[in-house]
Design a protein around this motif. Structure first.
Motif, PDB file in Angstrom:
ATOM      1  N   LEU A 210       0.839  -1.206   0.000  1.00  0.00           N
ATOM      2  CA  LEU A 210       0.000   0.000   0.000  1.00  0.00           C
ATOM      3  C   LEU A 210       0.871   1.253   0.000  1.00  0.00           C
ATOM      4  O   LEU A 210       0.597   2.221  -0.712  1.00  0.00           O
ATOM      5  N   ALA A 211       1.949   1.223   0.794  1.00  0.00           N
ATOM      6  CA  ALA A 211       2.845   2.383   0.859  1.00  0.00           C
ATOM      7  C   ALA A 211       3.536   2.597  -0.492  1.00  0.00           C
ATOM      8  O   ALA A 211       3.650   3.729  -0.985  1.00  0.00           O
ATOM      9  N   THR A 212       3.958   1.511  -1.113  1.00  0.00           N
ATOM     10  CA  THR A 212       4.622   1.611  -2.427  1.00  0.00           C
ATOM     11  C   THR A 212       3.678   2.238  -3.446  1.00  0.00           C
ATOM     12  O   THR A 212       4.053   3.132  -4.206  1.00  0.00           O
ATOM     13  N   VAL A 213       2.431   1.766  -3.436  1.00  0.00           N
ATOM     14  CA  VAL A 213       1.456   2.274  -4.408  1.00  0.00           C
ATOM     15  C   VAL A 213       1.205   3.765  -4.168  1.00  0.00           C
ATOM     16  O   VAL A 213       1.128   4.559  -5.120  1.00  0.00           O
ATOM     17  N   GLU A 214       1.106   4.162  -2.916  1.00  0.00           N
ATOM     18  CA  GLU A 214       0.874   5.594  -2.632  1.00  0.00           C
ATOM     19  C   GLU A 214       2.024   6.440  -3.160  1.00  0.00           C
ATOM     20  O   GLU A 214       1.821   7.491  -3.754  1.00  0.00           O
ATOM     21  N   ASP A 215       3.260   5.974  -2.953  1.00  0.00           N
ATOM     22  CA  ASP A 215       4.424   6.719  -3.462  1.00  0.00           C
ATOM     23  C   ASP A 215       4.366   6.825  -4.983  1.00  0.00           C
ATOM     24  O   ASP A 215       4.633   7.882  -5.565  1.00  0.00           O
ATOM     25  N   LEU A 216       4.002   5.711  -5.622  1.00  0.00           N
ATOM     26  CA  LEU A 216       3.975   5.709  -7.094  1.00  0.00           C
ATOM     27  C   LEU A 216       2.854   6.574  -7.645  1.00  0.00           C
ATOM     28  O   LEU A 216       2.991   7.195  -8.702  1.00  0.00           O
ATOM     29  N   ARG A 217       1.753   6.622  -6.933  1.00  0.00           N
ATOM     30  CA  ARG A 217       0.651   7.494  -7.363  1.00  0.00           C
ATOM     31  C   ARG A 217       1.154   8.933  -7.516  1.00  0.00           C
ATOM     32  O   ARG A 217       0.796   9.642  -8.436  1.00  0.00           O
ATOM     33  N   GLU A 218       1.973   9.323  -6.557  1.00  0.00           N
ATOM     34  CA  GLU A 218       2.505  10.683  -6.549  1.00  0.00           C
ATOM     35  C   GLU A 218       3.543  10.855  -7.661  1.00  0.00           C
ATOM     36  O   GLU A 218       3.455  11.776  -8.465  1.00  0.00           O
ATOM     37  N   SER A 219       4.508   9.916  -7.693  1.00  0.00           N
ATOM     38  CA  SER A 219       5.622  10.108  -8.640  1.00  0.00           C
ATOM     39  C   SER A 219       5.193   9.872 -10.092  1.00  0.00           C
ATOM     40  O   SER A 219       5.845  10.372 -11.010  1.00  0.00           O
ATOM     41  N   LEU A 220       4.130   9.104 -10.313  1.00  0.00           N
ATOM     42  CA  LEU A 220       3.714   8.820 -11.702  1.00  0.00           C
ATOM     43  C   LEU A 220       2.455   9.589 -12.100  1.00  0.00           C
ATOM     44  O   LEU A 220       1.837   9.278 -13.129  1.00  0.00           O
TER      45      LEU A 220
END
Ligand code: SF4
Ligand code: FES
Length: 364
Positions: A210-220
């Motif tokens: 979940l944390a990885t996905v949240e980071d990627l939502r922002e960066s992508l």
């Protein structure tokens, strides 16, 4: 549902064109008993279903299965939907699609393609699909989708063996040129329930993902849309399954039964009408199964007095049945359910089991 209450038309129709499928995925959420080819709706019957759906107000048709491209008449059906003004989404495994077929589908008016991927590396992806060469076939089809200018969604099926690679899956989807990636945690309906111990991730894995996905939502942001929800067994609140029972969508099975959701046949006491016997509009508004859990009148406490009752509609009826033994119970994914702790405990027990073998699906 109050007698005489207004019923809005559905927005989406999931057309399960066939249960035939070249893959053997252990997380298949289709029913344990599959429809055989001999009972499938004919081309004319599906055409009639799509015409009736358009008249009823349906906007989107999801052509699914099994593997929908196993139907020889798929191009005809897409053309018929397009002529009826329906948006068509092909939900495919990407395996067994003959050269040139996608172009024919695009020419017939296909609007969107969703391809499921089991991983980013060939060997483990093929292992879970139960078919050598599956990953390569999916890659080839995804490239073709993008080449033809069709919008592509990658459906990344997530489970214990690949959840730690969720970031790689998202980047892989970007690399393919997908516009959207769905992080689809395995759901334990139908065949998948048999493989729960082998598929269930641990809570630590889920939190990291979940944390990885949240980071990627922002960066992508702006490059790809990421659809992801907390998997049911680890959620605090349930998903509004199918957007609310009998509210936004309906499923038609290969043999023509009309269901409020994919797994509705697991619920005892429901009667399912068939498009061979009744018009779709009549089934949608008057069908016993559709009215069984429509609206909020059927709800027990704590849903009945909850301020989220028109947000999640009490969650998933099929999960309530599978876990609480009562389809009218609050979905155990909700922390207000008296079965919530039990669900968590089940998840923990399943995740801690070291079952490495999958019970693969076979279409006989
Ligand atoms: Fe949803 Fe019912 Fe839980 Fe309220 S109590 S959040 S309506 S499932
Ligand atoms: Fe049937 Fe959720 S799968 S209501």
């Amino acid at each position: 549902m109050n007698a005489g209450a207004h019923i809005d038309p559905p927005i989406g129709l999931l057309a399960e064109l066939t249960h035939r499928c070249p893959l053997h995925c252990p997380y298949c959420s289709n029913p344990v008993e599959l429809d055989r080819r001999s009972v499938e709706l004919s081309t004319d019957e599906w055409r009639r279903v799509f015409s009736e759906a358009a008249e009823l107000g349906v906007l989107q048709v999801h052509l699914s299965g099994g593997e929908p491209t196993a139907r020889a008449d798929l191009v005809d059906l897409v053309a018929h939907c397009a002529a009826a003004g329906l948006y068509t989404n092909l939900i495919t495994s990407g395996v067994g699609v003959k050269a040139g077929r996608l172009e024919e589908l695009a020419d017939a008016g296909l609007d969107h393609v969703q391809i499921s991927f089991e991983g980013v590396h060939e060997a483990p992806a093929d292992r879970i699909a139960g078919l050598d060469g599956a990953h390569r076939a999916k890659l080839a089809l995804a490239e073709e989708v993008v080449r033809l200018g069709l919008p592509l969604t990658v459906n990344a099926v997530i489970h214990r063996a690949n959840i730690d690679l969720v970031g790689d899956m998202v980047r892989f989807a970007v690399g393919l040129g997908a516009r959207r990636v769905e992080i689809a945690h395995a759901q334990y309906y139908g065949w998948a329930l048999r493989n729960r111990n082998a598929l269930m991730p641990t809570i630590a894995q889920v939190e990291r993902a979940l944390a990885t996905v949240e980071d990627l939502r922002e960066s992508l942001k702006g490059r790809i849309v990421i659809d992801a929800v907390v998997p049911d067994y680890y959620a605090k609140r349930p998903k509004p399954c199918v957007g609310g029972w009998g509210r936004r969508s309906l499923n038609v099975t290969p043999s023509g039964k009309v269901l409020p959701c994919h797994a509705a046949e697991t619920i005892p006491g429901l009667t399912f009408d068939n498009v061979r016997e009744k018009p779709l509009a009549e089934i949608w508004s008057g069908g016993q199964a559709f009215n069984a859990f429509r609206g909020t009148d059927w709800m027990p406490e704590p849903c009945r007095s909850c301020d989220r009752r028109e947000i999640d509609f009490g969650g998933c009826r099929c999960q309530a049945l599978a876990i609480a033994g009562d389809a009218a119970a609050t979905d155990p994914a909700c922390e207000k359910s008296d079965q919530h702790e039990r669900l968590r405990a089940m998840a923990g027990t399943a995740a801690d089991s070291h079952v490495g073998e999958y019970d693969y699906r076979r279409f006989l």
